[in-house]
Design an enzyme around this catalytic site. Structure first.
Site, PDB file in Angstrom:
ATOM      1  N   PHE A  80      60.082 -48.359  71.212  1.00  0.00           N
ATOM      2  CA  PHE A  80      60.262 -49.787  70.904  1.00  0.00           C
ATOM      3  C   PHE A  80      60.103 -50.037  69.388  1.00  0.00           C
ATOM      4  O   PHE A  80      61.067 -50.401  68.708  1.00  0.00           O
ATOM      5  CB  PHE A  80      59.261 -50.582  71.771  1.00  0.00           C
ATOM      6  CG  PHE A  80      58.881 -51.912  71.234  1.00  0.00           C
ATOM      7  CD1 PHE A  80      59.855 -52.845  70.893  1.00  0.00           C
ATOM      8  CD2 PHE A  80      57.539 -52.264  71.070  1.00  0.00           C
ATOM      9  CE1 PHE A  80      59.508 -54.096  70.391  1.00  0.00           C
ATOM     10  CE2 PHE A  80      57.180 -53.498  70.577  1.00  0.00           C
ATOM     11  CZ  PHE A  80      58.159 -54.414  70.224  1.00  0.00           C
ATOM     12  N   TYR A  99      43.627 -42.692  75.201  1.00  0.00           N
ATOM     13  CA  TYR A  99      44.385 -43.377  74.152  1.00  0.00           C
ATOM     14  C   TYR A  99      43.456 -43.818  73.014  1.00  0.00           C
ATOM     15  O   TYR A  99      43.666 -43.449  71.860  1.00  0.00           O
ATOM     16  CB  TYR A  99      45.090 -44.588  74.758  1.00  0.00           C
ATOM     17  CG  TYR A  99      45.971 -45.355  73.801  1.00  0.00           C
ATOM     18  CD1 TYR A  99      47.204 -44.853  73.386  1.00  0.00           C
ATOM     19  CD2 TYR A  99      45.583 -46.607  73.320  1.00  0.00           C
ATOM     20  CE1 TYR A  99      48.024 -45.574  72.522  1.00  0.00           C
ATOM     21  CE2 TYR A  99      46.398 -47.330  72.454  1.00  0.00           C
ATOM     22  CZ  TYR A  99      47.618 -46.817  72.064  1.00  0.00           C
ATOM     23  OH  TYR A  99      48.422 -47.530  71.201  1.00  0.00           O
TER      24      TYR A  99
HETATM   25  P1  NAD Z   1      56.780 -46.693  72.846  1.00  0.00           P
HETATM   26  O1  NAD Z   1      56.203 -46.068  74.055  1.00  0.00           O
HETATM   27  O2  NAD Z   1      57.981 -47.567  73.022  1.00  0.00           O
HETATM   28  O3  NAD Z   1      57.128 -45.609  71.734  1.00  0.00           O
HETATM   29  C1  NAD Z   1      56.479 -44.380  71.615  1.00  0.00           C
HETATM   30  C2  NAD Z   1      57.544 -43.324  71.346  1.00  0.00           C
HETATM   31  O4  NAD Z   1      56.921 -42.054  71.139  1.00  0.00           O
HETATM   32  C3  NAD Z   1      58.508 -43.140  72.541  1.00  0.00           C
HETATM   33  O5  NAD Z   1      59.834 -43.100  72.070  1.00  0.00           O
HETATM   34  C4  NAD Z   1      58.079 -41.799  73.145  1.00  0.00           C
HETATM   35  O6  NAD Z   1      59.128 -41.158  73.824  1.00  0.00           O
HETATM   36  C5  NAD Z   1      57.586 -41.058  71.915  1.00  0.00           C
HETATM   37  N1  NAD Z   1      56.606 -40.006  72.196  1.00  0.00           N
HETATM   38  C6  NAD Z   1      55.488 -40.100  72.964  1.00  0.00           C
HETATM   39  N2  NAD Z   1      54.816 -38.932  72.944  1.00  0.00           N
HETATM   40  C7  NAD Z   1      55.523 -38.090  72.137  1.00  0.00           C
HETATM   41  C8  NAD Z   1      55.339 -36.741  71.723  1.00  0.00           C
HETATM   42  N3  NAD Z   1      54.299 -36.022  72.156  1.00  0.00           N
HETATM   43  N4  NAD Z   1      56.266 -36.182  70.888  1.00  0.00           N
HETATM   44  C9  NAD Z   1      57.336 -36.890  70.475  1.00  0.00           C
HETATM   45  N5  NAD Z   1      57.558 -38.176  70.843  1.00  0.00           N
HETATM   46  C10 NAD Z   1      56.662 -38.765  71.660  1.00  0.00           C
HETATM   47  O7  NAD Z   1      55.592 -47.528  72.166  1.00  0.00           O
HETATM   48  P2  NAD Z   1      55.585 -48.474  70.890  1.00  0.00           P
HETATM   49  O8  NAD Z   1      55.063 -49.784  71.326  1.00  0.00           O
HETATM   50  O9  NAD Z   1      56.867 -48.412  70.165  1.00  0.00           O
HETATM   51  O10 NAD Z   1      54.432 -47.790  70.016  1.00  0.00           O
HETATM   52  C11 NAD Z   1      54.700 -46.979  68.888  1.00  0.00           C
HETATM   53  C12 NAD Z   1      53.394 -46.572  68.227  1.00  0.00           C
HETATM   54  O11 NAD Z   1      52.657 -47.732  67.822  1.00  0.00           O
HETATM   55  C13 NAD Z   1      52.460 -45.770  69.136  1.00  0.00           C
HETATM   56  O12 NAD Z   1      51.839 -44.755  68.380  1.00  0.00           O
HETATM   57  C14 NAD Z   1      51.443 -46.783  69.575  1.00  0.00           C
HETATM   58  O13 NAD Z   1      50.205 -46.176  69.870  1.00  0.00           O
HETATM   59  C15 NAD Z   1      51.357 -47.696  68.355  1.00  0.00           C
HETATM   60  N6  NAD Z   1      50.901 -49.031  68.735  1.00  0.00           N
HETATM   61  C16 NAD Z   1      51.722 -49.909  69.380  1.00  0.00           C
HETATM   62  C17 NAD Z   1      51.246 -51.166  69.744  1.00  0.00           C
HETATM   63  C18 NAD Z   1      52.104 -52.181  70.442  1.00  0.00           C
HETATM   64  O14 NAD Z   1      51.615 -53.266  70.752  1.00  0.00           O
HETATM   65  N7  NAD Z   1      53.371 -51.960  70.675  1.00  0.00           N
HETATM   66  C19 NAD Z   1      49.919 -51.527  69.446  1.00  0.00           C
HETATM   67  C20 NAD Z   1      49.111 -50.590  68.804  1.00  0.00           C
HETATM   68  C21 NAD Z   1      49.610 -49.356  68.429  1.00  0.00           C
END
Ligand code: NAD
Ligand code: UDP
Length: 309
Positions: free
Chosen positions: A12, A144
């Protein structure tokens, strides 16, 4: 023009970041294992000759020549990060170690996507960066929360020990187009339920609070941090408006004009009671100000889900 690696780039937030970096004229390498991300999120970028896609898991090392690394790879929704908890913690520990090794060898600057979850169920409210948090080390969210805390530790140790150029952003709940329909997070769940006329599932009594940041504001903050000299963070990025989950449900019912009814389900364990970023440091160091009001951002997200479900 820089050579920039975005891990988790098909997710995302990552897909929005790749799009913005390409718009600014950079060469973008999007790396993803497609656990929660999808090709659909980035298919509009694949014709751009400055866009490269690599299917890879960051738990395994990789050799690349890049100048900047945005490390976003990690499932972010409780449903997904609890699906394989051991893999989640490996992604934050082994995966981040691999990305730091890459940054060290390639002399690249690396930004780690950390999270408000490092504060756990916070006693200090709103949360400032110098608060050390209240995290359960053995609960269902620990894979996490503790993974992201170790990732911050690794970032700081590579910085102190090997002089790696690091940035840490603590992201607060972010929403917007391209969240997965089955993501399980509150904004996507409520919008999809409202659009389908299904019951809106509030966990607990709905008095717990969250602060919701539109994805464009977050991407602006992350890019400003990446390009700021002499500042490593950690720094909170989010939106400091605070809403109860019940208020969010009512707002989404109103904005979608839905007939859905609210139903109450059990609250998952360790679900934080309240969360709101203190943005003083981001305002001071990054001149950061969230611009998209939650109603405006929700309308854009509703428009997106209306077109995909
Ligand atoms: P998301 O799940 O849409 O995106 C995560 C991406 O990482 C996915 O495309 C997934 O396929 C990929 N991925 C997961 N494990 C992997 C691995 N071992 N190797 C390669 N690719 C891998 O989530 P998001 O909301 O886009 O979050 C992105 C980042 O931001 C994450 O690190 C998340 O912890 C952090 N984050 C997001 C939020 C939020 O509210 N959306 C809040 C705090 C932190
Ligand atoms: N939540 C809810 N109904 C849902 C999904 C989530 O009431 O269908 C609640 C959840 O229990 C939490 C809040 O909404 O209190 C935010 O949940 P989310 O998973 O989006 O993010 P996080 O808990 O990681 O902040």
């Amino acid at each position: 023009m820089k050579n920039i690696l975005v891990t988790g780039g098909a997710g995302f937030i990552g897909s929005h970041l790749c799009e913005r970096l390409l718009k600014e004229g950079h060469h973008v390498i999007c790396l993803d294992n497609f656990f929660t991300g999808s090709r659909k999120n980035i298919e509009h970028l694949t014709d751009n000759k400055e866009f490269e896609l690599i299917r890879h898991d960051i738990v395994e090392p990789i050799l690349l020549e890049v100048e900047q690394i945005y490390n976003l790879a990690c499932p972010a929704s409780p449903v997904h990060y609890q699906y394989n908890a051991i893999k989640t913690i490996k992604t934050s520990v082994l995966g981040v170690t691999n990305m730091l090794g890459l940054a060290k060898r390639a002399k690249a600057r690396i930004l780690q996507a950390s999270t408000s979850e490092v504060y756990g169920d916070p006693i200090l409210h709103p949360q400032r960066e110098d608060y050390w948090g209240n995290v359960n080390p053995i609960g269902i969210r620990s894979c996490y929360d503790e993974g992201k805390r170790v990732a911050e530790t690794l970032m700081m140790d590579y910085h102190r020990q090997h002089n790696v150029d690091i940035k840490i952003v603590r992201i607060f709940n972010t929403y917007g187009p391209r969240m997965a329909e089955n993501d399980g997070r509150v904004v996507s769940n409520f919008i999809v339920q409202a659009l389908k006329g299904e019951d809106i599932t509030i966990y607990g009594d709905g008095t717990q609070t969250r602060s919701f940041c539109y994805v464009d504001d977050l991407v602006n903050g992350m890019m400003t941090l990446m390009n700021k000299e002499n500042f490593t963070g950690p720094v909170n990025i989010g939106n400091d408006g605070e809403y109860t989950i019940k208020e969010l449900a009512e707002m989404i019912i109103e904005l979608t004009n839905s007939n859905s009814q609210i139903v109450y389900k059990p609250l998952p364990s360790d679900d934080p009671c309240k969360r709101r970023p203190d943005l003083s440091l981001a305002r001071k160091e990054l001149d950061y100000e969230p611009k998209v009001h939650v109603r405006e951002g929700l309308l854009k997200t509703i428009e997106y889900f209306s077109s995909v479900i």
